[in-house]
Design a protein around this motif. Structure first.
Motif, mmCIF file in Angstrom:
data_model
loop_
_atom_site.group_PDB
_atom_site.id
_atom_site.type_symbol
_atom_site.label_atom_id
_atom_site.label_comp_id
_atom_site.label_asym_id
_atom_site.label_seq_id
_atom_site.Cartn_x
_atom_site.Cartn_y
_atom_site.Cartn_z
ATOM 1 N N LEU A 208 0.862 -1.187 0.000
ATOM 2 C CA LEU A 208 0.000 0.000 0.000
ATOM 3 C C LEU A 208 0.897 1.235 0.000
ATOM 4 C CD1 LEU A 208 -2.888 1.153 0.136
ATOM 5 C CD2 LEU A 208 -2.635 1.215 2.627
ATOM 6 N N PRO A 209 1.278 1.721 -1.184
ATOM 7 C CA PRO A 209 2.179 2.877 -1.241
ATOM 8 C C PRO A 209 1.576 4.159 -0.658
ATOM 9 C CG PRO A 209 2.101 1.714 -3.342
ATOM 10 C CD PRO A 209 0.987 1.170 -2.509
ATOM 11 N N SER A 210 0.258 4.355 -0.831
ATOM 12 C CA SER A 210 -0.388 5.579 -0.352
ATOM 13 C C SER A 210 -1.860 5.303 -0.131
ATOM 14 C CB SER A 210 -0.222 6.710 -1.383
ATOM 15 O OG SER A 210 -1.075 6.493 -2.507
ATOM 16 N N VAL A 211 -2.547 6.235 0.528
ATOM 17 C CA VAL A 211 -3.985 6.055 0.730
ATOM 18 C C VAL A 211 -4.727 6.083 -0.607
ATOM 19 C CG1 VAL A 211 -3.930 6.975 3.080
ATOM 20 C CG2 VAL A 211 -4.386 8.523 1.156
ATOM 21 N N GLY A 212 -4.128 6.675 -1.624
ATOM 22 C CA GLY A 212 -4.718 6.676 -2.951
ATOM 23 C C GLY A 212 -4.750 5.311 -3.599
ATOM 24 N N HIS A 213 -4.030 4.342 -3.023
ATOM 25 C CA HIS A 213 -3.965 2.994 -3.585
ATOM 26 C C HIS A 213 -4.893 2.008 -2.871
ATOM 27 C CE1 HIS A 213 -0.125 4.575 -5.207
ATOM 28 N NE2 HIS A 213 -0.254 3.656 -6.135
ATOM 29 N N ILE A 214 -5.763 2.465 -1.999
ATOM 30 C CA ILE A 214 -6.577 1.540 -1.206
ATOM 31 C C ILE A 214 -7.540 0.688 -2.039
ATOM 32 C CG2 ILE A 214 -8.370 1.415 0.573
ATOM 33 C CD1 ILE A 214 -6.920 3.763 1.981
ATOM 34 N N PRO A 215 -8.254 1.227 -3.040
ATOM 35 C CA PRO A 215 -9.132 0.351 -3.835
ATOM 36 C C PRO A 215 -8.342 -0.827 -4.417
ATOM 37 C CG PRO A 215 -9.606 2.654 -4.308
ATOM 38 C CD PRO A 215 -8.349 2.643 -3.479
ATOM 39 N N ILE A 216 -8.897 -2.011 -4.344
ATOM 40 C CA ILE A 216 -8.193 -3.246 -4.707
ATOM 41 C C ILE A 216 -7.528 -3.177 -6.083
ATOM 42 C CG2 ILE A 216 -8.462 -5.720 -5.126
ATOM 43 C CD1 ILE A 216 -8.567 -4.963 -2.177
ATOM 44 N N PRO A 217 -8.181 -2.658 -7.142
ATOM 45 C CA PRO A 217 -7.539 -2.666 -8.473
ATOM 46 C C PRO A 217 -6.424 -1.632 -8.651
ATOM 47 C CG PRO A 217 -9.949 -2.546 -8.638
ATOM 48 C CD PRO A 217 -9.586 -2.216 -7.235
ATOM 49 N N TYR A 218 -6.211 -0.747 -7.671
ATOM 50 C CA TYR A 218 -5.208 0.314 -7.817
ATOM 51 C C TYR A 218 -3.817 -0.243 -7.539
ATOM 52 C CZ TYR A 218 -8.776 3.974 -8.224
ATOM 53 O OH TYR A 218 -9.825 4.769 -8.650
ATOM 54 N N VAL A 219 -3.354 -1.059 -8.465
ATOM 55 C CA VAL A 219 -2.094 -1.785 -8.333
ATOM 56 C C VAL A 219 -1.028 -1.112 -9.192
ATOM 57 C CG1 VAL A 219 -0.949 -3.999 -8.770
ATOM 58 C CG2 VAL A 219 -3.276 -3.946 -7.835
ATOM 59 N N MET A 220 0.163 -0.991 -8.665
ATOM 60 C CA MET A 220 1.250 -0.347 -9.397
ATOM 61 C C MET A 220 1.643 -1.125 -10.649
ATOM 62 S SD MET A 220 3.918 1.081 -6.518
ATOM 63 C CE MET A 220 4.184 -0.487 -5.709
ATOM 64 N N GLY A 221 2.041 -0.378 -11.670
ATOM 65 C CA GLY A 221 2.573 -1.004 -12.876
ATOM 66 C C GLY A 221 3.889 -1.716 -12.624
ATOM 67 N N TYR A 222 4.549 -1.417 -11.507
ATOM 68 C CA TYR A 222 5.817 -2.052 -11.171
ATOM 69 C C TYR A 222 5.642 -3.485 -10.660
ATOM 70 C CZ TYR A 222 7.561 2.783 -11.187
ATOM 71 O OH TYR A 222 7.893 4.068 -11.539
ATOM 72 N N ASP A 223 4.449 -3.850 -10.218
ATOM 73 C CA ASP A 223 4.242 -5.162 -9.610
ATOM 74 C C ASP A 223 4.451 -6.272 -10.640
ATOM 75 O OD1 ASP A 223 3.494 -3.507 -7.532
ATOM 76 O OD2 ASP A 223 1.823 -4.781 -6.914
ATOM 77 N N VAL A 224 5.185 -7.305 -10.256
ATOM 78 C CA VAL A 224 5.484 -8.385 -11.194
ATOM 79 C C VAL A 224 4.308 -9.342 -11.347
ATOM 80 C CG1 VAL A 224 7.972 -8.273 -10.854
ATOM 81 C CG2 VAL A 224 6.611 -9.792 -9.400
#
Length: 278
Positions: A208-224
Motif C-alpha cells: 500500500l504505497p499511499s492512501v490513494g492505492h486503497i481500492p483493490i484494483p489500484y495496483v502499481m505497474g511495477y508489480d510483477v
C-alpha cells in the motif's frame, strides 16, 4: 517499545506507473501529478526502539548514485536520514538491526555508502535482515525488475558478513515483531507487524504505497504479479479492518498512518494520523 517515524525526503515517479491500468482521471484526485506526469512520494522509514535493540525498517534511496541516476527521480525536501535520527536522539551507529522489506533501490539504497571507491554498510554496527527467497530473486534479477535491483546496493551487504535471513517458515523477529509476506509486488516482500500500545501496526512497504492505492484494483505497474497483488490486498484488507490494524505508510507524501473501514464501495480509508498520535 518506542516507535519513531524517520523522514528522509521525497522523490518523484510517473503517476501512470504508480497506478497501473487505473485512469489518470481517477488517481489524480488523491495524487496530483506535475506537468511531466510525475507524482511526489515519501521515503518514510520506521525506527523501533526495544530494550538494547534499535531497528530501522528500510533505508531510503541513499546518496551514493551519480547525478544522472538521481536526475530521474527529482529528490527534494529538507529531511535526511541522519537529521531525522538526530531529532530523536540517535545516530546511525546506534542502529543494531536493519530490516529490508525488499531490495528495490528506493528501499535499500541507503544501506550502503560510497567512500571513494569503497562500498560499505552505512550502519556499521547493524545486522541486515532479508530472506533467502527474496535475496536470491534480487541477486538474479528478472528483466522487469533488473533496473530496481542494483548490485551496489545489495552485494556489499553480503560481502560485509552482516547479512541475516528471516526464516519464512518461522518469521519471528522478536517477541513483539514478526514478518508477514507478500509476493505480488516482488518475490517475498516482508511486512513487519508489531504490537504497540495495545495496537497492531503493520508496515505496508509497497503493498500500500499511499492512501490513494486503497481500492483493490489500484495496483502499481511495477508489480510483477498484479493479480496476486489484488488477491493479497483483498485478504489483507479484510484482516486489517476486522482486527483494527494501524497501517504505517512508507511512500505517502502526506500521511504517516491510516486505518481502513467497510463501506458501500468496498474497503476504503477510515482515518489518517501521525505515528506520534497513537
Amino acid at each position: 517499545m518506542n516507535l519513531y517515524s524517520i523522514d528522509t525526503g521525497f522523490f518523484k515517479l510517473d503517476g501512470g506507473a504508480m497506478f497501473g491500468v487505473v485512469p489518470k482521471s481517477l488517481w489524480q484526485r488523491t495524487n496530483p501529478a506535475d506537468a511531466n506526469n510525475l507524482c511526489t512520494w515519501a521515503t518514510r522509514l520506521l525506527l523501533i526502539e526495544q530494550g538494547s535493540r534499535l531497528t530501522l525498517v528500510d533505508t531510503g534511496l541513499g546518496d551514493k548514485q551519480d547525478d544522472k541516476f538521481f536526475s530521474h527521480y527529482y529528490l527534494h525536501g529538507n529531511d535526511t536520514l541522519d537529521g531525522s535520527l538526530k531529532k530523536h536522539g540517535f545516530h546511525r551507529d546506534d542502529i543494531t538491526d536493519v530490516i529490508l522489506t525488499h531490495l528495490h533501490f528506493d528501499h535499500c539504497g541507503g544501506a550502503i555508502i560510497r567512500e571513494g571507491d569503497l562500498l560499505s554498510p552505512a550502519f556499521k554496527n547493524a545486522e541486515f535482515w532479508s530472506n533467502e527467497k527474496h535475496w536470491d530473486w534480487a541477486v538474479n534479477p528478472n528483466p522487469r525488475e533488473k533496473a530496481s535491483f542494483l548490485k551496489e546496493n545489495i552485494l556489499p551487504i553480503s560481502e560485509s558478513g552482516q547479512l541475516k535471513f528471516i526464516d519464512e517458515n518461522n518469521p519471528v523477529y522478536d517477541s513483539d515483531i514478526f514478518m508477514r509476506f507478500a509476493n505480488g509486488h516482488t518475490e517475498a516482500m516482508m511486512l513487519p507487524q508489531m504490537k504497540y500500545k495495545d495496537k497492531t501496526i503493520l508496515y505496508m512497504a509497497d503493498l500500500l504505497p499511499s492512501v490513494g492505492h486503497i481500492p483493490i484494483p489500484y495496483v502499481m505497474g511495477y508489480d510483477v504479479r498484479p493479480l496476486v497483488t489484488m488477491q493479497e490486498r483483498q485478504d489483507y484488507w479484510k484482516e486489517i479492518v476486522d482486527n483494527e490494524y494501524i497501517l504505517f505508510l512508507e511512500h505517502d507524501a502526506e500521511h504517516e498512518c491510516c486505518t481502513l473501514q467497510y463501506t458501500e464501495k468496498g474497503i476504503r480509508l477510515k482515518d489518517t494520523f501521525k505515528l506520534s498520535d497513537i
